[in-house]
Each structure stands twice: as structure tokens, then as C-alpha cells.
Design a protein around this motif. Structure first.
Motif, PDB file in Angstrom:
ATOM      1  N   VAL A  95       0.788   0.460  -6.196  1.00  0.00           N
ATOM      2  CA  VAL A  95       2.251   0.372  -6.265  1.00  0.00           C
ATOM      3  C   VAL A  95       2.909   1.596  -5.631  1.00  0.00           C
ATOM      4  O   VAL A  95       4.054   1.523  -5.165  1.00  0.00           O
ATOM      5  CB  VAL A  95       2.740   0.214  -7.713  1.00  0.00           C
ATOM      6  N   GLU A  96       2.193   2.714  -5.586  1.00  0.00           N
ATOM      7  CA  GLU A  96       2.793   3.934  -5.043  1.00  0.00           C
ATOM      8  C   GLU A  96       3.156   3.811  -3.568  1.00  0.00           C
ATOM      9  O   GLU A  96       4.137   4.423  -3.120  1.00  0.00           O
ATOM     10  CB  GLU A  96       1.843   5.129  -5.241  1.00  0.00           C
ATOM     11  N   THR A  97       2.381   3.049  -2.790  1.00  0.00           N
ATOM     12  CA  THR A  97       2.714   2.907  -1.378  1.00  0.00           C
ATOM     13  C   THR A  97       3.988   2.079  -1.197  1.00  0.00           C
ATOM     14  O   THR A  97       4.816   2.386  -0.335  1.00  0.00           O
ATOM     15  CB  THR A  97       1.545   2.280  -0.598  1.00  0.00           C
ATOM     16  N   MET A  98       4.154   1.049  -2.002  1.00  0.00           N
ATOM     17  CA  MET A  98       5.395   0.277  -1.945  1.00  0.00           C
ATOM     18  C   MET A  98       6.577   1.133  -2.388  1.00  0.00           C
ATOM     19  O   MET A  98       7.672   1.080  -1.800  1.00  0.00           O
ATOM     20  CB  MET A  98       5.288  -0.962  -2.826  1.00  0.00           C
ATOM     21  N   ALA A  99       6.377   1.947  -3.426  1.00  0.00           N
ATOM     22  CA  ALA A  99       7.460   2.792  -3.917  1.00  0.00           C
ATOM     23  C   ALA A  99       7.861   3.828  -2.867  1.00  0.00           C
ATOM     24  O   ALA A  99       9.057   4.099  -2.673  1.00  0.00           O
ATOM     25  CB  ALA A  99       7.033   3.489  -5.207  1.00  0.00           C
ATOM     26  N   GLU A 100       6.893   4.408  -2.184  1.00  0.00           N
ATOM     27  CA  GLU A 100       7.196   5.406  -1.148  1.00  0.00           C
ATOM     28  C   GLU A 100       7.918   4.770   0.024  1.00  0.00           C
ATOM     29  O   GLU A 100       8.872   5.337   0.579  1.00  0.00           O
ATOM     30  CB  GLU A 100       5.917   6.086  -0.673  1.00  0.00           C
ATOM     31  N   ALA A 101       7.470   3.574   0.419  1.00  0.00           N
ATOM     32  CA  ALA A 101       8.134   2.873   1.515  1.00  0.00           C
ATOM     33  C   ALA A 101       9.555   2.494   1.130  1.00  0.00           C
ATOM     34  O   ALA A 101      10.480   2.568   1.954  1.00  0.00           O
ATOM     35  CB  ALA A 101       7.333   1.636   1.911  1.00  0.00           C
TER      36      ALA A 101
ATOM     37  N   ASN B  88      17.341  -4.072   4.796  1.00  0.00           N
ATOM     38  CA  ASN B  88      15.974  -4.295   5.255  1.00  0.00           C
ATOM     39  C   ASN B  88      15.179  -5.116   4.259  1.00  0.00           C
ATOM     40  O   ASN B  88      15.479  -5.136   3.062  1.00  0.00           O
ATOM     41  CB  ASN B  88      15.260  -2.952   5.453  1.00  0.00           C
ATOM     42  N   VAL B  89      14.152  -5.768   4.769  1.00  0.00           N
ATOM     43  CA  VAL B  89      13.114  -6.381   3.946  1.00  0.00           C
ATOM     44  C   VAL B  89      11.953  -5.399   3.852  1.00  0.00           C
ATOM     45  O   VAL B  89      11.592  -4.757   4.846  1.00  0.00           O
ATOM     46  CB  VAL B  89      12.613  -7.703   4.568  1.00  0.00           C
ATOM     47  N   LEU B  90      11.381  -5.284   2.661  1.00  0.00           N
ATOM     48  CA  LEU B  90      10.138  -4.534   2.489  1.00  0.00           C
ATOM     49  C   LEU B  90       9.125  -5.456   1.834  1.00  0.00           C
ATOM     50  O   LEU B  90       9.398  -6.055   0.791  1.00  0.00           O
ATOM     51  CB  LEU B  90      10.358  -3.301   1.616  1.00  0.00           C
ATOM     52  N   ALA B  91       7.957  -5.572   2.454  1.00  0.00           N
ATOM     53  CA  ALA B  91       6.878  -6.399   1.911  1.00  0.00           C
ATOM     54  C   ALA B  91       5.594  -5.590   1.921  1.00  0.00           C
ATOM     55  O   ALA B  91       5.424  -4.686   2.743  1.00  0.00           O
ATOM     56  CB  ALA B  91       6.710  -7.669   2.745  1.00  0.00           C
ATOM     57  N   PRO B  92       4.674  -5.885   1.031  1.00  0.00           N
ATOM     58  CA  PRO B  92       3.387  -5.183   1.059  1.00  0.00           C
ATOM     59  C   PRO B  92       2.525  -5.668   2.207  1.00  0.00           C
ATOM     60  O   PRO B  92       2.558  -6.849   2.564  1.00  0.00           O
ATOM     61  CB  PRO B  92       2.761  -5.535  -0.293  1.00  0.00           C
ATOM     62  N   ASP B  93       1.757  -4.758   2.805  1.00  0.00           N
ATOM     63  CA  ASP B  93       0.782  -5.180   3.806  1.00  0.00           C
ATOM     64  C   ASP B  93      -0.290  -6.053   3.166  1.00  0.00           C
ATOM     65  O   ASP B  93      -0.788  -6.994   3.776  1.00  0.00           O
ATOM     66  CB  ASP B  93       0.131  -3.959   4.462  1.00  0.00           C
ATOM     67  N   ALA B  94      -0.662  -5.708   1.948  1.00  0.00           N
ATOM     68  CA  ALA B  94      -1.590  -6.515   1.160  1.00  0.00           C
ATOM     69  C   ALA B  94      -0.930  -6.758  -0.185  1.00  0.00           C
ATOM     70  O   ALA B  94       0.104  -6.158  -0.496  1.00  0.00           O
ATOM     71  CB  ALA B  94      -2.926  -5.794   0.985  1.00  0.00           C
ATOM     72  N   ALA B  95      -1.503  -7.637  -0.974  1.00  0.00           N
ATOM     73  CA  ALA B  95      -0.973  -7.826  -2.319  1.00  0.00           C
ATOM     74  C   ALA B  95      -1.043  -6.508  -3.069  1.00  0.00           C
ATOM     75  O   ALA B  95      -1.951  -5.706  -2.863  1.00  0.00           O
ATOM     76  CB  ALA B  95      -1.772  -8.898  -3.053  1.00  0.00           C
ATOM     77  N   VAL B  96      -0.076  -6.278  -3.938  1.00  0.00           N
ATOM     78  CA  VAL B  96      -0.049  -5.050  -4.730  1.00  0.00           C
ATOM     79  C   VAL B  96      -0.648  -5.350  -6.095  1.00  0.00           C
ATOM     80  O   VAL B  96      -0.180  -6.236  -6.806  1.00  0.00           O
ATOM     81  CB  VAL B  96       1.394  -4.526  -4.893  1.00  0.00           C
ATOM     82  N   ARG B  97      -1.695  -4.609  -6.458  1.00  0.00           N
ATOM     83  CA  ARG B  97      -2.336  -4.836  -7.752  1.00  0.00           C
ATOM     84  C   ARG B  97      -1.560  -4.088  -8.830  1.00  0.00           C
ATOM     85  O   ARG B  97      -1.582  -2.864  -8.896  1.00  0.00           O
ATOM     86  CB  ARG B  97      -3.791  -4.383  -7.743  1.00  0.00           C
TER      87      ARG B  97
ATOM     88  N   LEU C  35       2.519  -0.269   4.298  1.00  0.00           N
ATOM     89  CA  LEU C  35       1.593   0.657   4.923  1.00  0.00           C
ATOM     90  C   LEU C  35       1.947   0.886   6.388  1.00  0.00           C
ATOM     91  O   LEU C  35       1.884   2.014   6.894  1.00  0.00           O
ATOM     92  CB  LEU C  35       0.157   0.134   4.809  1.00  0.00           C
ATOM     93  N   SER C  36       2.330  -0.184   7.066  1.00  0.00           N
ATOM     94  CA  SER C  36       2.716  -0.068   8.475  1.00  0.00           C
ATOM     95  C   SER C  36       3.904   0.877   8.642  1.00  0.00           C
ATOM     96  O   SER C  36       3.942   1.696   9.573  1.00  0.00           O
ATOM     97  CB  SER C  36       3.054  -1.447   9.044  1.00  0.00           C
ATOM     98  N   LEU C  37       4.886   0.774   7.738  1.00  0.00           N
ATOM     99  CA  LEU C  37       6.062   1.633   7.817  1.00  0.00           C
ATOM    100  C   LEU C  37       5.684   3.085   7.555  1.00  0.00           C
ATOM    101  O   LEU C  37       6.155   4.000   8.250  1.00  0.00           O
ATOM    102  CB  LEU C  37       7.114   1.173   6.813  1.00  0.00           C
ATOM    103  N   LEU C  38       4.836   3.313   6.569  1.00  0.00           N
ATOM    104  CA  LEU C  38       4.430   4.680   6.240  1.00  0.00           C
ATOM    105  C   LEU C  38       3.690   5.330   7.399  1.00  0.00           C
ATOM    106  O   LEU C  38       3.898   6.506   7.703  1.00  0.00           O
ATOM    107  CB  LEU C  38       3.558   4.677   4.982  1.00  0.00           C
ATOM    108  N   VAL C  39       2.833   4.552   8.070  1.00  0.00           N
ATOM    109  CA  VAL C  39       2.118   5.076   9.240  1.00  0.00           C
ATOM    110  C   VAL C  39       3.099   5.340  10.376  1.00  0.00           C
ATOM    111  O   VAL C  39       3.039   6.368  11.050  1.00  0.00           O
ATOM    112  CB  VAL C  39       1.002   4.100   9.672  1.00  0.00           C
TER     113      VAL C  39
END
Length: 288
Positions: free
Chosen positions: A224-230, A200-209, A250-254
């Protein structure tokens, strides 16, 4: 017992930012993690982070990790045999996270040939070669999880007329490299599906600060925690059900209704649980 207990993972670009966060989160869930990046020790104060620092953090939390320094921008920089080196020390590789990336945004006519070569070495050639190293063993064992970190810059800008953001107007190099990575991922997912391997590809919904002083093309970055959880979700998913996706964090987590935890795997991340994320932030709003 964690979601990744007993598994071996390799995370590239793991000295700082998203890569470090993914490595720490996987280790918190029981994975033995191999970290690779060029920054073995602290160097530039303006660009903090090192393999040694991430290794120390994982070890202090009781996790298992090793560090393998490599310059992934060069064919002779240490990526050849990297998977074999991990397996000699930790055992068969279960999870590969191709996070290392470079590029930035700049006008097309300002891009030098050397820059083109370096960006494609890191963003495409390195994931290609590491997948090539990892797939035979995963196929023989009948399971595996590959996550390639992508970007919304791979998508075509909407227009005409076009927006005036740097993502719309200056993504010719970075966006092209990530678009190629997305397409590679889709092909590998199809080839490896019958072997029980999720790709799979994983990308941030927004830029990750990842630094307080890092300017972002997005008005409201995500942590970064949302990317790590996804990433953890994609590294422990059922390959029969979740593969061949360009998933946004974020979309995947929802979509999964997944509790978002801190990098320690225990605390819950306030303000970023699925029911707290506005649909307006999602690139892939849930159907219905």
C-alpha cells in the motif's frame, strides 16, 4: 513542514487498505484529512479496519483528521453535502481522493441488476457527485488536486486469443465502471486545466495486497505504501505539468524518480525505491 502542509484533503474508502494508507500518508505530510467510509468502528473480524482506527493512528502521530461515516453505495447514504461538511470543520478543500470502490470479478451472466446499480453508485456516481461538490470552490481559489483511483481492469483485454485470468474474462462490471471513471477524469482534467486544478487517475501496477488472506489475480502484489506515495505525488504536483493522466503507481514513481517512504513519511521503503523496481513490473515503462 511537509509536502501537503496547510492543505485540506478528503479521502473516501479510508477505513482500510489503500484509502487508509493514502490518508495516513497525506496527514504525515501536514494535510488535515477528512476520512469517510461506512465502517465507523471495527466490525467483521474477517474484514478489519475502521475510521476510528485510522483516525487514532493519525492523531497518535500528531496529525489532524476527522471522520465522517457515510454509505456511498446509496444516494441517501451521506454523500450529499459531504464536501461542505468537511469544509465547515477543516476549511476549504484542496485535495479530493475518490478511493472508495467495489465490484469484484464475476461472469457476465452471474451479475444481478442490483449489483450493477451498487457498483456504479460507488465507482462512478459517488466520484461524479464529490467532484461536482468540490470543483466550484477549487475553481474560485485557483488550485486543487483530484485523484480518482482507477484500475487496469478498465483496459481492454488483449486478444484474440484471450488470456484465462479473471481480469481478462470477468471484468465486465468492475472494468466498465472503472473505464467510465477514467473517461470522466480525462474530461474534468481538460475542463479544469485553465483553473489550476489537476485531475488524474491513479491505479496500481499490480493488485495491492491489503490483507494477508486476500487472494489476488496478480502473482506479485505491491504494498500500500507505493500507492500512497504515488497519490501524494499527484496531490502535490504542478497542475500545469501533471494532469489528465491515467497513472500507474510504480510506473509514476519510476518516472518521477521519487523516494518511496513509509506511511510515517520518514522511513524509506526497502526494496521499492525507483532504482529497485524492475521494468518488467511497469505498465508504463519510461521512454528511452
Amino acid at each position: 513542514m511537509g509536502d501537503a502542509d496547510g492543505r485540506v484533503a478528503l479521502v473516501t474508502g479510508a477505513s482500510r487498505g489503500t484509502g487508509a494508507a493514502i490518508a495516513i500518508r497525506l496527514a504525515a505530510e501536514g494535510a488535515a484529512v477528512a476520512l469517510t467510509a461506512q465502517a465507523a468502528h471495527e466490525g467483521d473480524p474477517g474484514d478489519p479496519g475502521s475510521l476510528a482506527g485510522v483516525l487514532a493512528r493519525i492523531s497518535a502521530a500528531g496529525g489532524t483528521a476527522i471522520a465522517l461515516a457515510a454509505d456511498l453505495s446509496r444516494p441517501d447514504g451521506g454523500r450529499a453535502g459531504l464536501v461542505a461538511a468537511v469544509e465547515r470543520r477543516l476549511g476549504p478543500l484542496d485535495i479530493l481522493v475518490n478511493n472508495a470502490g467495489m465490484g469484484g470479478y464475476m461472469p457476465f451472466l452471474d451479475i444481478a441488476d442490483q449489483r450493477i446499480d451498487t457498483v456504479f453508485e460507488v465507482n462512478l456516481r459517488t466520484p461524479w457527485e464529490l467532484c461536482h461538490q468540490a470543483l466550484p470552490g477549487m475553481r474560485a481559489r485557483g488550485h486543487g488536486w483530484i485523484i480518482n483511483i482507477g484500475s487496469a481492469a478498465a483496459e481492454a483485454p488483449v486478444g484474440p486469443p484471450y488470456g484465462d485470468s479473471v481480469v481478462d474474462l470477468q471484468s465486465s462490471l468492475y472494468g466498465s465502471s472503472k473505464a467510465a471513471l477514467h473517461r470522466l477524469t480525462m474530461s474534468l482534467a481538460a475542463e479544469a486545466y485553465a483553473d489550476g486544478i489537476a485531475v488524474n487517475v491513479l491505479a496500481p501496477d499490480a493488485a495491492v495486497r491489503t490483507r494477508d488472506d486476500w487472494p489476488s489475480p496478480e502473482a506479485s502484489p505491491e504494498p500500500v505504501e507505493t500507492m500512497a506515495e504515488a497519490a501524494l505525488a499527484l496531490a502535490t504536483c504542478s497542475p500545469d505539468e501533471l494532469t489528465g493522466r491515467v497513472a500507474y503507481s510504480l510506473s509514476l514513481l519510476v518516472e518521477l524518480g521519487r523516494t518511496v517512504r513509509g506511511l510515517d513519511g520518514v522511513s524509506k521503503l526497502a526494496g521499492w525505491q525507483p532504482h529497485e523496481i524492475p521494468l518488467s513490473r511497469l505498465r508504463q515503462p519510461p521512454v528511452g
